[in-house]
Motif scaffolding. Structure first.
Motif, PDB file in Angstrom:
ATOM      1  N   LEU A 213     -11.470   5.262 -13.564  1.00 28.51           N
ATOM      2  CA  LEU A 213     -10.838   3.940 -13.535  1.00 28.51           C
ATOM      3  C   LEU A 213     -10.446   3.497 -14.940  1.00 28.51           C
ATOM      4  O   LEU A 213      -9.376   2.906 -15.142  1.00 28.51           O
ATOM      5  N   SER A 214     -11.302   3.791 -15.899  1.00 30.58           N
ATOM      6  CA  SER A 214     -10.990   3.461 -17.286  1.00 30.58           C
ATOM      7  C   SER A 214      -9.726   4.180 -17.740  1.00 30.58           C
ATOM      8  O   SER A 214      -8.886   3.619 -18.459  1.00 30.58           O
ATOM      9  N   GLY A 215      -9.560   5.437 -17.305  1.00 28.90           N
ATOM     10  CA  GLY A 215      -8.370   6.188 -17.654  1.00 28.90           C
ATOM     11  C   GLY A 215      -7.107   5.599 -17.040  1.00 28.90           C
ATOM     12  O   GLY A 215      -6.020   5.682 -17.617  1.00 28.90           O
ATOM     13  N   LEU A 216      -7.254   4.989 -15.850  1.00 29.53           N
ATOM     14  CA  LEU A 216      -6.099   4.409 -15.158  1.00 29.53           C
ATOM     15  C   LEU A 216      -5.744   3.018 -15.674  1.00 29.53           C
ATOM     16  O   LEU A 216      -4.566   2.704 -15.886  1.00 29.53           O
ATOM     17  N   THR A 217      -6.765   2.173 -15.876  1.00 32.56           N
ATOM     18  CA  THR A 217      -6.496   0.765 -16.181  1.00 32.56           C
ATOM     19  C   THR A 217      -6.926   0.336 -17.583  1.00 32.56           C
ATOM     20  O   THR A 217      -6.605  -0.768 -18.017  1.00 32.56           O
ATOM     21  N   GLY A 218      -7.702   1.207 -18.272  1.00 30.70           N
ATOM     22  CA  GLY A 218      -8.206   0.845 -19.593  1.00 30.70           C
ATOM     23  C   GLY A 218      -9.554   0.166 -19.561  1.00 30.70           C
ATOM     24  O   GLY A 218     -10.105  -0.191 -20.607  1.00 30.70           O
ATOM     25  N   LEU A 222     -15.218  -3.573 -12.687  1.00 29.02           N
ATOM     26  CA  LEU A 222     -14.567  -4.009 -11.459  1.00 29.02           C
ATOM     27  C   LEU A 222     -14.210  -5.487 -11.479  1.00 29.02           C
ATOM     28  O   LEU A 222     -13.420  -5.942 -10.637  1.00 29.02           O
ATOM     29  N   ALA A 223     -14.747  -6.242 -12.432  1.00 32.73           N
ATOM     30  CA  ALA A 223     -14.389  -7.650 -12.552  1.00 32.73           C
ATOM     31  C   ALA A 223     -12.896  -7.824 -12.831  1.00 32.73           C
ATOM     32  O   ALA A 223     -12.337  -8.902 -12.593  1.00 32.73           O
ATOM     33  N   GLN A 224     -12.243  -6.784 -13.302  1.00 28.91           N
ATOM     34  CA  GLN A 224     -10.804  -6.860 -13.587  1.00 28.91           C
ATOM     35  C   GLN A 224      -9.995  -7.157 -12.327  1.00 28.91           C
ATOM     36  O   GLN A 224      -8.875  -7.681 -12.401  1.00 28.91           O
ATOM     37  N   PHE A 225     -10.565  -6.861 -11.154  1.00 25.47           N
ATOM     38  CA  PHE A 225      -9.818  -7.043  -9.917  1.00 25.47           C
ATOM     39  C   PHE A 225      -9.831  -8.484  -9.406  1.00 25.47           C
ATOM     40  O   PHE A 225      -9.317  -8.756  -8.308  1.00 25.47           O
ATOM     41  N   LYS A 226     -10.377  -9.390 -10.186  1.00 27.02           N
ATOM     42  CA  LYS A 226     -10.145 -10.807  -9.908  1.00 27.02           C
ATOM     43  C   LYS A 226      -8.673 -11.136 -10.131  1.00 27.02           C
ATOM     44  O   LYS A 226      -8.141 -12.094  -9.577  1.00 27.02           O
ATOM     45  N   ASP A 227      -8.027 -10.332 -10.970  1.00 27.58           N
ATOM     46  CA  ASP A 227      -6.628 -10.527 -11.318  1.00 27.58           C
ATOM     47  C   ASP A 227      -5.729  -9.822 -10.294  1.00 27.58           C
ATOM     48  O   ASP A 227      -5.904  -8.626 -10.009  1.00 27.58           O
ATOM     49  N   LYS A 228      -4.770 -10.540  -9.757  1.00 30.41           N
ATOM     50  CA  LYS A 228      -3.879  -9.984  -8.739  1.00 30.41           C
ATOM     51  C   LYS A 228      -3.115  -8.761  -9.248  1.00 30.41           C
ATOM     52  O   LYS A 228      -2.937  -7.783  -8.520  1.00 30.41           O
ATOM     53  N   ALA A 229      -2.678  -8.813 -10.510  1.00 32.50           N
ATOM     54  CA  ALA A 229      -1.912  -7.694 -11.065  1.00 32.50           C
ATOM     55  C   ALA A 229      -2.733  -6.409 -11.086  1.00 32.50           C
ATOM     56  O   ALA A 229      -2.205  -5.317 -10.844  1.00 32.50           O
ATOM     57  N   ALA A 230      -4.039  -6.518 -11.350  1.00 31.65           N
ATOM     58  CA  ALA A 230      -4.908  -5.343 -11.363  1.00 31.65           C
ATOM     59  C   ALA A 230      -5.054  -4.771  -9.957  1.00 31.65           C
ATOM     60  O   ALA A 230      -5.048  -3.547  -9.761  1.00 31.65           O
ATOM     61  N   ARG A 231      -5.179  -5.652  -8.963  1.00 35.89           N
ATOM     62  CA  ARG A 231      -5.273  -5.180  -7.574  1.00 35.89           C
ATOM     63  C   ARG A 231      -3.971  -4.500  -7.151  1.00 35.89           C
ATOM     64  O   ARG A 231      -3.989  -3.491  -6.453  1.00 35.89           O
ATOM     65  N   GLU A 232      -2.862  -5.052  -7.585  1.00 37.17           N
ATOM     66  CA  GLU A 232      -1.567  -4.471  -7.234  1.00 37.17           C
ATOM     67  C   GLU A 232      -1.402  -3.079  -7.855  1.00 37.17           C
ATOM     68  O   GLU A 232      -0.884  -2.161  -7.213  1.00 37.17           O
ATOM     69  N   GLN A 233      -1.855  -2.926  -9.105  1.00 33.91           N
ATOM     70  CA  GLN A 233      -1.748  -1.622  -9.761  1.00 33.91           C
ATOM     71  C   GLN A 233      -2.558  -0.573  -9.001  1.00 33.91           C
ATOM     72  O   GLN A 233      -2.082   0.544  -8.762  1.00 33.91           O
ATOM     73  N   LEU A 234      -3.788  -0.918  -8.626  1.00 32.97           N
ATOM     74  CA  LEU A 234      -4.633   0.035  -7.912  1.00 32.97           C
ATOM     75  C   LEU A 234      -4.060   0.342  -6.530  1.00 32.97           C
ATOM     76  O   LEU A 234      -4.066   1.496  -6.084  1.00 32.97           O
TER      77      LEU A 234
END
Length: 263
Positions: A213-218, A222-234
């Protein structure tokens, strides 16, 4: 007649359409006669339920109750579900605490039939939320009949957000994700992990999940998925990999590349 979700295509194109039309489609689905009657029956009768046995004895009530947690497949497993409910969640050896799928714990906690717990069937706001969650889940099931990856994608939008917002350590969130089959499948697919991955030691699985996951999103948090843009990327990554896997089952790798490039 129940409203059937409209999906003009699969993959990212279909997902974009479903995102744009989601609110209108869910509203039409919820307003269909069968679904409306089931919600009304649940809200009218759930307040009369005093025990776990009462709930499992009424098939219509149980269908809504299970559906709210994506557990509709257990509708005929009455003894098992009654045990889940009557054990509650407070005791360490309660059945829901011993199962790897933590949706059962959420289900049991929502009704409060266990020892030392407060029964929640008389709490109107709580039961209205269950009725709404059932309708969302029922819509996701209907979407899944046409495209299983779309069902997982819809589920992940709210499940990932809820998980990201929970308290606890980073690792606790990861273990919670691994105990929710739809989210686990989404993450494994999005991160390109093989089907044999689940056979690894649980701590090794955690390590690989975080690294990928770090390789994909930096970030491996998992707290990053509070952000809609992060959920959309995944979600986009999950759908793209799923589409590639489906195409590779029927066409050559070269044809798959051409199809994806032309799309």
């Amino acid at each position: 007649m129940t409203f059937q979700p409209v999906l003009p295509s699969g993959g990212l194109v279909g997902w974009r359409f479903l995102q744009r039309t989601y609110d209108a489609q869910l509203e039409s689905f919820s307003a269909s006669a069968v679904n409306k009657r089931d919600s009304e029956y649940f809200l009218e009768n759930i307040k009369k339920v005093q025990t776990a046995e009462d709930l499992v004895s009424d098939r219509r009530l149980l269908q809504v109750a299970l559906g709210a947690f994506g557990l509709e497949g257990d509708l005929d497993n009455r003894f098992f579900i009654q045990k889940i409910l009557s054990d509650g969640t407070k005791a360490q050896d309660a059945l829901s605490n011993r199962l790897s799928d933590k949706r059962y714990r959420q289900f049991s906690d929502a009704f409060g039939f266990g020892p030392g717990e407060v029964r929640k069937t008389g709490l109107i706001t709580n039961m209205e939320e269950i009725a709404r969650d059932n309708m969302v889940s029922r819509f996701e099931v209907a979407v899944g009949e046409a495209d299983g990856t779309m069902r997982i994608s819809l589920y992940a939008q709210h499940a990932l957000s809820d998980l990201a917002a929970k308290g606890g350590s980073k690792d606790t969130k990861w273990f919670d994700l691994m105990s929710l089959p739809p989210l686990r499948r989404m993450m494994e697919t999005a991160l390109g992990l093989p089907t044999s991955f689940g056979q690894l030691n649980i701590d090794r699985q955690l390590e690989v999940f975080k690294d990928r996951l770090s390789g994909l999103t930096g970030s491996d948090d998992l707290a990053q998925f509070k952000d809609k843009a992060a959920r959309e990327q995944l979600t986009d990554q999950f759908l793209a990999r799923s589409q590639i896997a489906q195409l590779e089952n029927v066409v050559s790798p070269a044809q798959t590349a051409l199809i994806l490039l032309s799309g």
